[in-house]
Design a protein around this motif. Structure first.
Motif, mmCIF file in Angstrom:
data_model
loop_
_atom_site.group_PDB
_atom_site.id
_atom_site.type_symbol
_atom_site.label_atom_id
_atom_site.label_comp_id
_atom_site.label_asym_id
_atom_site.label_seq_id
_atom_site.Cartn_x
_atom_site.Cartn_y
_atom_site.Cartn_z
ATOM 1 N N ARG A 4 27.687 14.845 26.064
ATOM 2 C CA ARG A 4 27.542 15.914 25.081
ATOM 3 C C ARG A 4 28.727 16.873 25.170
ATOM 4 O O ARG A 4 29.222 17.368 24.175
ATOM 5 C CB ARG A 4 26.242 16.646 25.347
ATOM 6 C CG ARG A 4 25.984 17.780 24.356
ATOM 7 C CD ARG A 4 24.736 18.522 24.728
ATOM 8 N NE ARG A 4 24.480 19.606 23.796
ATOM 9 C CZ ARG A 4 23.546 20.517 23.990
ATOM 10 N NH1 ARG A 4 22.792 20.471 25.055
ATOM 11 N NH2 ARG A 4 23.345 21.467 23.106
ATOM 12 N N ALA A 8 31.499 17.969 22.072
ATOM 13 C CA ALA A 8 31.817 19.306 21.579
ATOM 14 C C ALA A 8 33.316 19.582 21.535
ATOM 15 O O ALA A 8 33.759 20.496 20.871
ATOM 16 C CB ALA A 8 31.136 20.351 22.451
ATOM 17 N N GLY A 202 19.464 17.765 23.079
ATOM 18 C CA GLY A 202 19.733 18.251 21.747
ATOM 19 C C GLY A 202 20.861 17.558 21.022
ATOM 20 O O GLY A 202 21.148 17.877 19.863
ATOM 21 N N VAL A 224 26.054 17.653 17.576
ATOM 22 C CA VAL A 224 25.734 18.576 18.662
ATOM 23 C C VAL A 224 25.848 19.991 18.122
ATOM 24 O O VAL A 224 26.894 20.363 17.569
ATOM 25 C CB VAL A 224 26.707 18.416 19.855
ATOM 26 C CG1 VAL A 224 26.311 19.356 20.988
ATOM 27 C CG2 VAL A 224 26.741 16.983 20.349
ATOM 28 N N ASP A 225 24.775 20.762 18.260
ATOM 29 C CA ASP A 225 24.800 22.167 17.838
ATOM 30 C C ASP A 225 25.333 22.324 16.413
ATOM 31 O O ASP A 225 26.190 23.161 16.130
ATOM 32 C CB ASP A 225 25.655 22.993 18.808
ATOM 33 C CG ASP A 225 25.095 22.991 20.226
ATOM 34 O OD1 ASP A 225 23.868 22.867 20.360
ATOM 35 O OD2 ASP A 225 25.891 23.090 21.177
ATOM 36 N N HIS A 226 24.835 21.491 15.520
ATOM 37 C CA HIS A 226 25.175 21.531 14.094
ATOM 38 C C HIS A 226 26.629 21.145 13.796
ATOM 39 O O HIS A 226 27.097 21.322 12.684
ATOM 40 C CB HIS A 226 24.886 22.926 13.504
ATOM 41 C CG HIS A 226 23.482 23.383 13.724
ATOM 42 N ND1 HIS A 226 22.393 22.767 13.135
ATOM 43 C CD2 HIS A 226 22.988 24.386 14.497
ATOM 44 C CE1 HIS A 226 21.291 23.384 13.519
ATOM 45 N NE2 HIS A 226 21.619 24.367 14.345
ATOM 46 N N GLN A 227 27.336 20.632 14.806
ATOM 47 C CA GLN A 227 28.679 20.108 14.604
ATOM 48 C C GLN A 227 28.615 18.579 14.634
ATOM 49 O O GLN A 227 27.856 18.000 15.401
ATOM 50 C CB GLN A 227 29.643 20.595 15.695
ATOM 51 C CG GLN A 227 29.820 22.099 15.754
ATOM 52 C CD GLN A 227 30.592 22.645 14.560
ATOM 53 O OE1 GLN A 227 31.278 21.916 13.864
ATOM 54 N NE2 GLN A 227 30.474 23.948 14.319
#
Length: 266
Positions: A4, A8, A202, A224-227
């Motif tokens: 993850r 990012a 997530g 990941v995290d809306h990316q």
């Protein structure tokens, strides 16, 4: 599958020599469903086995074509590269411009487009440079800081290394095993592929593995995290072109550096 944390970092990090972005969940349009619905000889393998086998094929590749994009940064790569560090292709930075790139050994050529020149130099200076050098490759070596950073994306060995999970997870990293599942066969750019989906902390990653022939990873997507990020892999073991720009079509990289220094001191 890739961590993850690497997901990012996104594509822009790769152009600076950092690791590969991860591949996750299928977001947005999916490939057309395979009418046969067959998994070939992957039918009797677990999702983990398929993921491991495809990773082995990726790491063993002598050359490949790499295309990347991410929602976190406008940078896009389209490079054919090999384990010797040779490559050819293009790097785009969206509105900041696009450069064609050729690297053979420590020799590097880059051809910026008009948008690049205009983003680097103010006013008429940028327009004049774009016109003067529109058909010109700027040439230098990896010892030049700008060309060295730009051509770091040509390092296939580093790309392959970044895809290998660490033997020892970072201190404090969660030890719970991620969920790996097989999806339904689809097609990707005309090839039959089997998705392997990984969900953890997530993040959702999807690895699309070739069903026929060698089980190469052909596509990776990540969220990941809306990316989101996407990597497309193809042309495995196809040699990188040895063609380099003719001397008459080149100028020394100092042309760019002198102009940049002049605009900064003005």
């Amino acid at each position: 599958m890739i961590s993850r944390r690497r997901a990012a970092t996104a594509t822009a990090a790769l152009t600076c020599g950092a690791a590969l972005i991860a591949g996750p969940a299928c977001t947005g349009a999916a490939a057309a469903e395979d009418p046969d619905g067959g998994e070939g000889d992957l039918a009797n393998k677990s999702a983990q086995q398929i993921s491991d086998d495809s990773l082995h094929q990726l790491v063993a590749a002598k050359s490949l074509r790499l295309r990347t994009r991410t929602s976190a940064d406008p940078t896009k790569l389209d490079l054919t590269l090999d384990r010797a560090g040779n490559c050819t292709g293009a790097i785009s930075k969206g509105e900041l411009g696009r450069v064609e790139l050729v690297k053979r050994g420590n020799q590097v050529w880059m051809k910026p487009d008009a948008a690049f020149w205009k983003s680097q130099l103010p006013g008429n200076e940028g327009r004049d440079a774009a016109e003067k050098y529109k058909d010109t490759f700027l040439h230098g070596t990896t010892k030049d800081t700008f060309l060295g950073n730009l051509s770091a994306a040509c390092d296939l060995r580093a790309f392959q290394k970044s895809a290998i999970p660490p033997e020892h997870p970072p201190s404090g990293a969660p030890t719970a095993a991620p969920t790996l599942t097989k999806g339904r066969p689809t097609t990707h750019e005309g090839a039959r592929v089997l998705p392997v989906v990984k969900k953890a902390q997530g993040a959702v990653q999807t690895l699309y593995v070739a069903i026929d022939g060698k089980h190469y990873p052909l596509k990776l997507t990540a969220e990941v995290d809306h990316q989101t990020g996407t990597i497309l892999l193809s042309n495995y073991d196809t040699p990188v072109s040895t063609k380099t720009p003719a001397p008459g079509d080149t100028a020394d990289i100092s042309v760019l550096e002198d102009r940049l220094q002049g605009s900064q001191s003005a």
